[in-house]
Design an enzyme around this catalytic site. Structure first.
Site, PDB file in Angstrom:
ATOM      1  N   GLU A  33      43.876  20.164  12.893  1.00 19.85           N
ATOM      2  CA  GLU A  33      42.762  19.227  12.698  1.00 19.85           C
ATOM      3  C   GLU A  33      42.130  18.805  14.010  1.00 19.85           C
ATOM      4  O   GLU A  33      42.835  18.506  14.978  1.00 19.85           O
ATOM      5  CB  GLU A  33      43.289  17.996  11.954  1.00 19.85           C
ATOM      6  CG  GLU A  33      42.314  17.410  10.978  1.00 19.85           C
ATOM      7  CD  GLU A  33      41.991  18.385   9.839  1.00 19.85           C
ATOM      8  OE1 GLU A  33      40.982  19.101   9.955  1.00 19.85           O
ATOM      9  OE2 GLU A  33      42.734  18.409   8.851  1.00 19.85           O
ATOM     10  N   HIS A  34      40.805  18.792  13.987  1.00 18.51           N
ATOM     11  CA  HIS A  34      40.012  18.409  15.162  1.00 18.51           C
ATOM     12  C   HIS A  34      40.283  19.334  16.340  1.00 18.51           C
ATOM     13  O   HIS A  34      40.255  18.898  17.496  1.00 18.51           O
ATOM     14  CB  HIS A  34      40.252  16.939  15.548  1.00 18.51           C
ATOM     15  CG  HIS A  34      39.534  15.991  14.635  1.00 18.51           C
ATOM     16  ND1 HIS A  34      38.193  15.728  14.768  1.00 18.51           N
ATOM     17  CD2 HIS A  34      39.954  15.286  13.559  1.00 18.51           C
ATOM     18  CE1 HIS A  34      37.821  14.873  13.810  1.00 18.51           C
ATOM     19  NE2 HIS A  34      38.865  14.602  13.059  1.00 18.51           N
ATOM     20  N   ILE A  35      40.563  20.578  16.040  1.00 21.84           N
ATOM     21  CA  ILE A  35      40.701  21.510  17.166  1.00 21.84           C
ATOM     22  C   ILE A  35      39.726  22.688  17.060  1.00 21.84           C
ATOM     23  O   ILE A  35      39.655  23.497  17.966  1.00 21.84           O
ATOM     24  CB  ILE A  35      42.160  21.997  17.372  1.00 21.84           C
ATOM     25  CG1 ILE A  35      42.684  22.746  16.157  1.00 21.84           C
ATOM     26  CG2 ILE A  35      43.072  20.832  17.709  1.00 21.84           C
ATOM     27  CD1 ILE A  35      44.045  23.386  16.415  1.00 21.84           C
ATOM     28  N   GLY A 121      31.248  13.677   0.376  1.00 16.85           N
ATOM     29  CA  GLY A 121      31.560  12.886   1.561  1.00 16.85           C
ATOM     30  C   GLY A 121      33.019  12.467   1.605  1.00 16.85           C
ATOM     31  O   GLY A 121      33.368  11.471   2.241  1.00 16.85           O
ATOM     32  N   GLY A 123      35.533  14.452   2.663  1.00 19.02           N
ATOM     33  CA  GLY A 123      36.304  15.268   3.599  1.00 19.02           C
ATOM     34  C   GLY A 123      36.718  16.612   3.022  1.00 19.02           C
ATOM     35  O   GLY A 123      37.585  17.284   3.575  1.00 19.02           O
ATOM     36  N   SER A 125      34.449  18.994   2.594  1.00 19.46           N
ATOM     37  CA  SER A 125      33.369  19.872   3.056  1.00 19.46           C
ATOM     38  C   SER A 125      32.259  20.085   2.053  1.00 19.46           C
ATOM     39  O   SER A 125      31.771  21.212   1.870  1.00 19.46           O
ATOM     40  CB  SER A 125      33.918  21.232   3.492  1.00 19.46           C
ATOM     41  OG  SER A 125      34.631  21.074   4.665  1.00 19.46           O
ATOM     42  N   SER A 127      29.323  19.185   2.553  1.00 18.16           N
ATOM     43  CA  SER A 127      28.117  19.605   3.285  1.00 18.16           C
ATOM     44  C   SER A 127      28.178  21.076   3.675  1.00 18.16           C
ATOM     45  O   SER A 127      27.192  21.800   3.497  1.00 18.16           O
ATOM     46  CB  SER A 127      27.823  18.697   4.483  1.00 18.16           C
ATOM     47  OG  SER A 127      28.974  18.391   5.186  1.00 18.16           O
ATOM     48  N   ASP A 171      34.826  24.527   8.656  1.00 21.70           N
ATOM     49  CA  ASP A 171      34.467  24.285   7.255  1.00 21.70           C
ATOM     50  C   ASP A 171      33.593  25.398   6.696  1.00 21.70           C
ATOM     51  O   ASP A 171      33.830  25.914   5.605  1.00 21.70           O
ATOM     52  CB  ASP A 171      33.710  22.955   7.112  1.00 21.70           C
ATOM     53  CG  ASP A 171      34.483  21.788   7.682  1.00 21.70           C
ATOM     54  OD1 ASP A 171      35.677  21.961   7.967  1.00 21.70           O
ATOM     55  OD2 ASP A 171      33.893  20.715   7.842  1.00 21.70           O
ATOM     56  N   TYR A 221      33.021  10.825  14.961  1.00 22.58           N
ATOM     57  CA  TYR A 221      33.306  12.246  15.143  1.00 22.58           C
ATOM     58  C   TYR A 221      32.678  12.734  16.464  1.00 22.58           C
ATOM     59  O   TYR A 221      33.341  13.369  17.293  1.00 22.58           O
ATOM     60  CB  TYR A 221      32.738  13.044  13.955  1.00 22.58           C
ATOM     61  CG  TYR A 221      33.104  14.510  13.971  1.00 22.58           C
ATOM     62  CD1 TYR A 221      34.159  14.981  13.208  1.00 22.58           C
ATOM     63  CD2 TYR A 221      32.406  15.417  14.756  1.00 22.58           C
ATOM     64  CE1 TYR A 221      34.500  16.330  13.226  1.00 22.58           C
ATOM     65  CE2 TYR A 221      32.738  16.754  14.787  1.00 22.58           C
ATOM     66  CZ  TYR A 221      33.786  17.204  14.015  1.00 22.58           C
ATOM     67  OH  TYR A 221      34.116  18.541  14.040  1.00 22.58           O
TER      68      TYR A 221
HETATM   69  C1  GLA Z   1      35.073  18.156   9.955  1.00 21.18           C
HETATM   70  C2  GLA Z   1      34.273  19.183  10.747  1.00 21.18           C
HETATM   71  C3  GLA Z   1      35.133  20.396  11.110  1.00 21.18           C
HETATM   72  C4  GLA Z   1      36.443  19.960  11.762  1.00 21.18           C
HETATM   73  C5  GLA Z   1      37.126  18.863  10.960  1.00 21.18           C
HETATM   74  C6  GLA Z   1      38.315  18.290  11.665  1.00 21.18           C
HETATM   75  O1  GLA Z   1      35.424  18.679   8.720  1.00 21.18           O
HETATM   76  O2  GLA Z   1      33.147  19.612  10.016  1.00 21.18           O
HETATM   77  O3  GLA Z   1      34.402  21.263  11.935  1.00 21.18           O
HETATM   78  O4  GLA Z   1      36.224  19.559  13.091  1.00 21.18           O
HETATM   79  O5  GLA Z   1      36.229  17.787  10.665  1.00 21.18           O
HETATM   80  O6  GLA Z   1      39.307  19.248  11.831  1.00 21.18           O
END
Ligand code: GLA
Length: 384
Positions: A33-35, A121, A123, A125, A127, A171, A221
């Protein structure tokens, strides 16, 4: 909603028959996550919930956007470029069309009706799902022959340039490339990927929507994105690296003094350890060691909670319950965080009991209920 129900809704709104039906899933990220925007490896998979598009071309050079989930509609003359207006949902499909037009693809007018069964919204995805769905549909309708990897890259551009969120590629890649019962191991730097078996036997993948509104999620973010860039810049004084994920934990330990800011140090430490956890997670899936995989999920959550600080009391409450629940072997927040969803690995025959008890536990502490469902790992974007 069935295909014929969607067809009827289209007919009622546009007074004509739709010609094509498309579907694009949402995703969960199992770990990593977040990488993705730090050049790391991630492990998402597509789920069976997603977004539908029912569509027909028109000859009056209009782009018409309607959605069963939202009252707002848009009707725009076909032109060579667009820009984001307001915060309405149709900016996402409009952004996808804008990107296609920027790449000199020629299209005609379209009447489009969207419908999503993904919590929006939350989490999962929604969008990325609607962006990739629109680009895929247009590519199919006008035979643009765009590969799914390029569709994912285009979706990322929509987020980064049209919407203004510095998200990574995870995503869009997951919803474009997903496969039934497979996790995708994606190197976000090179875009090399492989499918890993996600065979969880007598466990299910539970998805828990915290139902927490993700206020200010976009600005937080972008703040994390900037913090990672700042940490990397400091480390680069002595280390040669393009991304934070190019740095292994030993090298980081030797050079962490360069990051003379507690917050930046914590952010970098999360990114670097999370990247290592994904590598370990790959081995556990290959060897079928689900217990170890579950431990890595808990460790990932802890790091997101303490070091990256993107979790929050709602998601932490869910994971805290999971840790004490005997037949749950791993849980973590998934996606950007700041609310949204958590995932958990739960023994199949305990799932109903797990869901019922979690709902009570959460409501007592948070004041409202979460939604809990067992997810199927599905395919990526497709024509129906
Ligand atoms: C959101 C972003 C992704 C990713 C995650 C965290 O979903 O769209 O690109 O960074 O957060 O892992």
């Amino acid at each position: 909603m069935t295909k014929s129900e969607l067809q009827e809704k289209f007919r009622n709104r546009f007074n004509k028959e739709p010609t094509h039906f498309f579907f694009c899933p949402g995703r969960v990220n199992l770990i990593g996550e977040h990488i993705d925007y730090n050049g790391g490896k991630v492990m998402p998979c597509a789920i069976s919930l997603g977004t539908y598009l029912v569509v027909a071309k028109n000859t009056d050079k209009m782009l018409r956007f309607q959605c069963l989930n939202f009252p707002e509609t848009a009707e725009l003359h076909l032109q060579s470029s667009y820009s984001k207006t307001g915060k309405e949902w149709f900016n996402y499909p409009l952004g996808a069309i804008h990107q296609l037009l920027q790449n000199d693809h020629v299209i005609s007018g379209l009447d489009m009706l969207f419908y999503g069964d993904l919590p929006i919204g939350a989490g999962l995805s929604s969008s990325a799902s609607i962006e990739v769905l629109t680009a895929f549909a247009v590519s199919e309708l006008f035979q643009l022959n765009i590969t799914n990897t390029d569709l994912a890259l285009l979706g990322k551009k929509v987020e980064n340039e049209f919407i203004g969120l510095n998200s990574g590629i995870m995503d869009q890649f997951a919803v474009a490339m997903g496969r039934h019962d497979k996790a995708i191991l994606l190197n976000c730097d090179t875009l090399e990927y492989e499918y890993l078996p996600f065979e969880i036997g007598n466990y299910v993948l539970a998805v828990i929507n915290s139902n927490k509104q993700r206020e200010l999620a976009d600005s937080k973010y972008n703040e994390r994105f900037a913090e990672c860039g700042a940490a990397l810049k400091l480390l680069k004084k002595e280390i040669s690296a393009t991304h934070l994920c190019d740095i292994d934990i030993e090298t980081f330990r030797m050079h962490r003094h360069l990051v003379n800011d507690d917050k930046l140090e914590k952010r970098a430490l999360h990114v670097i350890t999370e990247n290592e956890r994904v590598k370990e997670a790959k081995e556990t899936l290959k060897s079928g060691d689900l217990k170890k995989f579950g431990e890595l999920m808990y460790a990932s959550h802890q790091s997101l909670q303490d070091l990256y600080e993107v979790s929050g009391k709602e998601l932490d409450t869910i994971v805290e319950f999971c840790k004490d629940y005997e037949n749950c072997i791993g849980a973590r927040m998934t996606g950007a965080g700041f609310g949204g969803c958590a995932i958990a690995l739960v023994k199949r025959d305990s799932f109903d009991d797990f869901a019922a008890k979690l709902i009570i536990y959460y409501k007592e502490r948070i004041g409202y209920e979460p939604e809990v469902f067992a997810s199927v790992i599905g395919d990526g974007v497709k024509e129906l």
